[in-house]
Write an enzyme that holds these catalytic residues in place. Structure first.
Site, PDB file in Angstrom:
ATOM      1  N   CYS B 431       8.675  43.160 143.193  1.00  0.00           N
ATOM      2  CA  CYS B 431       8.314  43.366 141.787  1.00  0.00           C
ATOM      3  C   CYS B 431       8.799  44.743 141.368  1.00  0.00           C
ATOM      4  CB  CYS B 431       6.811  43.257 141.592  1.00  0.00           C
ATOM      5  SG  CYS B 431       6.180  41.590 141.751  1.00  0.00           S
ATOM      6  N   GLU B 433       8.662  47.597 144.006  1.00  0.00           N
ATOM      7  CA  GLU B 433       8.411  48.422 145.169  1.00  0.00           C
ATOM      8  C   GLU B 433       9.604  49.305 145.542  1.00  0.00           C
ATOM      9  OE1 GLU B 433       7.316  45.219 144.305  1.00  0.00           O
ATOM     10  OE2 GLU B 433       7.211  44.323 146.291  1.00  0.00           O
TER      11      GLU B 433
END
Lengths: 301, 793
Positions: B431, B433
């Protein structure tokens, strides 16, 4: 520092001048345009707005009102505006946001504090602050105080004015503004009187003087079908602006019915009219006329 | 998009997600063989990998230029019984559930029943975990305090750097042999283990070469039979390419793509790693091949585009492996989070945006498919034109690309102790990271439900949903005299549950390191080969374990509300408030409205609430950051939810911010749905008060209607909004285009949509503040502008 009455501070305003801006809405306007979409900006003092659609019929406000100005029917509450002294108790107890006070007294410092919150966005986008209303020049000391503070803080400041004020008051503000958004509604004096309640002579005169002073000006023209979108008014406006020589930018604002709900909230439906916006085709024709006359035209703010 | 791509894209969109038992059968077959029992775990798994790649079906779809599927056909999705062994009932649920379903044939279920389940029950990682984890972990897990990422999927969470564009598998084998040769059996007590691991890596590298050669053979076979001359030539070319890569380093653009794809397949066949895997900085890796191809005339912009689009389809053919239970709730999507990074900085700190970056954006816009996901890295040195180009795609409303701040990413990594060069070569994956691509194992270990922890603090350690005492006793809140006392209770519960989570992680990490090593992935991530250590055991240069905080917005509003209403303004007593929460505000709508409408909220640039947010952030950071994991690395925090805020909301009762029981929590670092009422600059200011640099990624969602971006000026203003947020070190922002349907929902439920801004005419306003007639007009207008199709899920 001087105090003023405003009814809103709107952040991320992107239609009132360049970049990302914060718009401060001054209360009080000498015009009474029948199409006004900020009717709460007309009166000078605070006003109670009632959003009946949000009223949950808990009637907490009925008991809270010290003057008994709020009555309960079977449906939403009703306010007797003759009795109401705008103390705001009802707003405090309404948990449903059905009651709202339009207008509050603020100091320059209060407003500056709120404006400063978006400095990072102004600086990144070449934006700044727009003083609008209502009529900012209707509170010249407060307005000038704010503008001077913007100058001092290197924040770009635009003045959005309807132009109806004494020259002294207007210049007091305009001289401090980096950009003037000047509203031009109707070029015909009689029609102007009919639709706005006032003569346009001082409006036109003040614009001439501002143009002569070589201020950076955008002429803003709200367009309502059947009111001012006819060829005569458009041509008249073009001719007038061309004679000024220094005004090159025009914004055409297509009318919308956004004020309708607010007329109800203020119990003043009968003081206003609902119009139709000009068709998209007509907007384009009008744009073309201004463009052909050599103006930089934008549809929208 | 040309006819070939159109056809392949259509085929991919129409392919039905299904379960294939191919991999499960092959791995079971191998593990049942007598030789399997004679090997170390590392070698055993490498041999299993080899067995799969030697025997799985080879699939070359009609018209393809880039070849290879994880299963026997597009979207035929394998299972990983050694990680989690699905029950027959699981397969039935997968087949029949309304969202993210997978077709499973009766034959597959029968194989499962007869062969797979009997062998793996008790032996799968999930079963081992459940046998090893202590009761308090299970209690907290069942209560919905946290989720566990490794319960159904293997750790992966990593992205590739440029090494495979410079080295083929044969070169890696040479490196492995050199590492074996260097082993010192006299002075290094781990030498034996290292040799086993390196042997396993060698087997895995050879297996991938074999797999590619099988594709070459298949292509030659097909070419022989092919009547169409054009296609015949293409198949012959495929055969050539697959004979060269991945054994050798790629020599041109096409080989580079095919090479990556084989490597990608290797990773996602080895395990069902979280975040499928991902080429990372694709415009950087491909640039030398692209520039050379254009120069020699072997490649044109058009042929490069076609190859990239064929490559894109391959990603879309691989849905995320099937998830069930809590894991499905926390990540309910087919997308497998292969997040292509475009733009950013080069290792030397210069602007990395190139012509290929723009070409990739064209591809993203044209393809408009779920996978791969894409993002742009915006650095302060990068051109605005690049940002604007990306925003024009965002405007079309399919949620891609998401927008990231390169400088924040770099600062985050440098703070964590990574070298500046490794940081600049990295990016964001999954997402949001942050990771040092090609050099880091950055495992997300599970989501952490902060609001639930406060709920337990408000009940003196008791979970009101079940009546179980899973927390510690921190005192009856009605007796707290100050907000500080309440906060201290929250902090104690937080520490308690973080400890339980970490205790579980310490077990799970070692279970994977011991029983399910990952030799193939270990070849790809520096410095596993040099260290002779598996990816799961600390072989990577950097090893980070994340615990992803969820509900920061909700949490802030909850604590702010108690501080404001109970302790500061005293509008309600703690006792009354708690009683109202326990009764889910039944008969006390006025109180709920006070909490909703008359209380400071996060997302409004209001320091009262935002200061509470900061103290929550500090508490969460202190509880986690810097603690050691089992891989020689550290724990860090990040703030993102995927879809878990819905599940966490379900298990959390009514909360002091006026949220009724069971409703979703806020997501990422976004304000509570509808709580932000001062426009986007205020949201960004509030979110900008988070110290993003001390996280490994934060997620911020914003909504807008297409009309706000109607013209060039709108795009530029959005660009300014983003750059301003990034000046505040904001990590990521993503825009959801509001549809007419959303507006209709907002008309019905104004409370949840207080934040929705629409362009009315020459101005913008909150949608819920517009009169009904005006709302209807805006809905009609939005409908008219919805030209493009929504993306298929």
């Amino acid at each position: 520092m001087s105090k003023g009455v405003i009814f809103d501070i709107k952040r991320f305003a992107v239609h009132d001048g360049p970049g990302i801006r914060t718009t401060v809405f001054f209360k009080g306007c000498p015009l009474h345009c029948l199409w006004c979409h900020n009717p709460e900006g007309i009166a000078k003092g605070p006003e109670l707005m009632v959003r009946s659609s949000r009223c949950a019929r808990c009637y907490s406000c009925v008991g809270a009102c010290p003057r008994g100005a709020i009555s309960r029917n079977s449906g939403p509450i009703a306010v007797d505006r003759a009795k109401c002294d705008l103390c705001g108790e009802c707003v405090n107890v309404c948990m449903y946001e059905a009651l709202e006070m339009a207008g509050r007294v603020v100091s320059v410092k209060d407003v500056v504090q709120e404006i400063e919150r978006d400095r990072i966005f102004f600086e990144q986008s070449g934006g700044g602050v727009t003083l609008s209303g209502g009529e900012p020049a209707g509170q010249p000391d407060f307005c000038r105080g704010l503008l001077a503070e913007m100058n001092r803080r290197s924040i770009h400041a635009a003045l959005d004015t309807a132009g109806l004020a004494t020259w002294d008051a207007l210049w007091k503000c305009a001289s401090r503004a980096d950009l003037i958004l000047y509203d031009l509604k109707l070029i015909d004096g009689k029609k102007h009187l009919k639709y706005t309640g006032v003569s346009n002579a001082p409006v036109l005169e003040n614009l001439k003087k501002l143009a002569a002073a070589k201020k950076d000006i955008v002429a803003r023209i709200p367009l309502m079908s059947g009111v001012n979108d006819d060829d005569d008014n458009i041509q008249g406006t073009i001719d007038f602006l061309r004679r000024l020589e220094t005004v090159e930018k025009v914004s055409l604002l297509r009318y919308h019915q956004g004020g309708r709900e607010k007329y109800k909230n203020l119990d003043r439906v009968s003081s206003f009219q609902i119009y139709e916006p000009p068709s998209e085709k007509r907007m384009e024709e009008i744009r073309r006329k201004f463009t052909d006359a050599g103006f930089h035209v934008k549809i929208g703010g | 998009m040309n006819e070939r791509v159109k056809k392949l894209r259509e085929q991919s969109l129409n392919a039905v997600p299904s379960i294939t038992d191919e991999r499960a059968r092959l791995i079971t077959e191998f593990y049942k063989s007598p030789e399997a029992g004679r090997m170390s775990y590392a070698l055993q798994h490498a041999m299993a990998f080899k067995h799969i790649l030697e025997h799985k079906a080879v699939c070359i779809n009609d018209g393809e230029l880039i070849v290879g599927e994880r299963g026997p056909a597009p979207k035929a999705t394998p299972t990983y019984p050694e990680v989690t062994c699905h029950s027959v009932q699981d397969l039935e649920i997968l087949d029949s559930r309304p969202k993210t379903w997978f077709k499973s044939e009766a034959r597959v279920r029968k194989t499962y029943k007869d062969e797979i389940i009997p062998f793996w029950r008790g032996r799968s990682m999930r079963d081992r975990m459940m046998a090893e984890l202590p009761q308090e972990w299970k209690d907290a897990y069942e209560a919905g305090i946290f989720t566990e990422f490794m319960e159904q999927r293997a750790p992966g969470h990593t992205v590739l750097d440029d090494k495979i564009y410079k080295k083929g598998m044969l070169d890696f084998i040479a490196d492995i042999d050199a590492a074996v040769a260097k082993l010192d059996f006299v002075n290094d007590p781990e030498a034996f283990d290292k040799r086993e691991e390196l042997r396993a890596m060698r087997v895995a590298a050879e297996a991938l070469i074999t797999y590619a050669r099988r594709h070459a053979e298949k292509a030659r076979e097909l070419a022989k039979k092919e009547k169409n001359k054009q296609r015949k030539k293409e198949l012959e070319r495929i055969a050539e390419v697959c004979s060269w890569v991945p054994a050798h380093a790629p020599r041109d653009f096409r080989e580079a793509l095919q090479n990556y794809w084989f490597v990608h397949l290797g990773v996602i066949i080895e395990y069902n790693t979280w975040d499928s895997f991902n080429p990372g900085r694709l415009d950087q890796h491909l640039w030398p091949f692209y520039a050379k191809g254009l120069k020699t005339g072997e490649l044109t912009e058009e042929s490069a585009r076609e190859l990239l689009e064929c490559f894109w389809v391959k990603f879309n053919n691989q849905p995320a492996p099937p998830k069930v239970g809590v894991t499905a709730e926390e990540s309910g999507t087919y997308t497998d989070f292969a997040l292509i990074n475009v733009g950013g900085l080069k290792a030397d700190g210069s602007d990395a945006v190139n012509d290929l970056s723009f070409l990739l954006l064209d591809v993203i816009e044209e393809m408009r498919i779920l996978q791969p996901s894409s993002m742009v890295q915006i650095s302060s040195k990068g051109p605005d034109a690049f940002l604007w180009r990306a925003l024009k795609i965002v405007k079309t409303g399919f949620g891609q690309p998401s927008i990231f701040n390169t400088e924040a990413i770099v600062k985050e990594m440098v703070r964590q102790g990574k070298s500046l060069e490794d940081a600049r070569d990295g990016g964001a994956s999954g997402c949001v990271e942050t990771g040092a691509f090609g050099k880091e194992n950055y495992t997300l270990t599970g989501y952490f439900n902060m609001p639930k922890v406060l709920e337990i603090a408000l009940h003196d350690g008791l979970d009101p949903r079940t009546g179980k005492r899973i927390g510690v006793r921190t005192g009856a809140p009605a007796k707290f005299r100050t907000f500080a006392e309440l906060f201290a209770a929250f902090r104690t519960q937080l520490k308690h549950f973080v400890d339980i989570k970490i205790m579980g992680n310490n077990i799970i990490e070692r279970l994977y390191a011991t029983y399910l090593p990952s030799p193939f992935l270990s070849i790809l991530i520096s410095d596993c080969v040099a260290k002779g250590k598996d990816y799961h055991a600390g072989g990577a240069r950097y090893n980070t374990s994340y615990i992803q905080g969820v509900g920061l917005g909700s949490m802030t509003d909850m604590l702010t509300s108690v501080k404001y209403n109970v302790f500061d303004k005293k509008t309600v007593t703690m006792k009354t408030l708690l009683a109202a929460l326990d009764a889910n505000f039944k008969n006390d709508e006025n109180l709920r409205r006070r909490l909703l409408n008359k209380t400071p909220k996060f997302g409004n640039d209001d320091d009262y609430a935002d200061d509470v947010m900061k103290s929550i952030f500090e508490a969460y950071f202190e509880a986690i950051d810097g603690r050691p994991n089992t891989k020689g690395g550290r724990y860090r925090i990040n703030l993102l939810p995927t879809t878990v805020h819905v599940y966490f909301g379900k298990v959390t009762g009514a909360t002091p911010d006026g949220r009724p029981a069971g409703e979703p929590l806020s997501e990422g670092v976004s304000p509570v749905q509808g709580a932000d009422r001062k426009g986007p600059t205020a949201v960004l200011k509030s979110a900008g008060k988070i110290d993003h640099v001390r996280t490994g990624g934060t997620l911020l969602n914003q909504k807008f209607t297409p009309a706000l971006l109607a013209d060039e000026e709108g795009i530029r203003n959005l660009g300014h909004l983003i750059r301003s947020y990034f000046k505040m070190d904001g990590h990521h922002i993503q825009f959801n285009v509001v549809t007419a349907e959303t507006l209709r929902e907002a008309q019905k439920h104004p409370d949840k949509n207080r934040d929705l801004i629409v362009r009315v005419a020459g101005y913008s306003d909150y949608f819920v503040d517009c009169g009904t007639e005006l709302q209807n007009e805006i809905i009609r207008r939005t409908e008219r502008s919805e030209g493009s199709r929504p993306i298929p899920d």
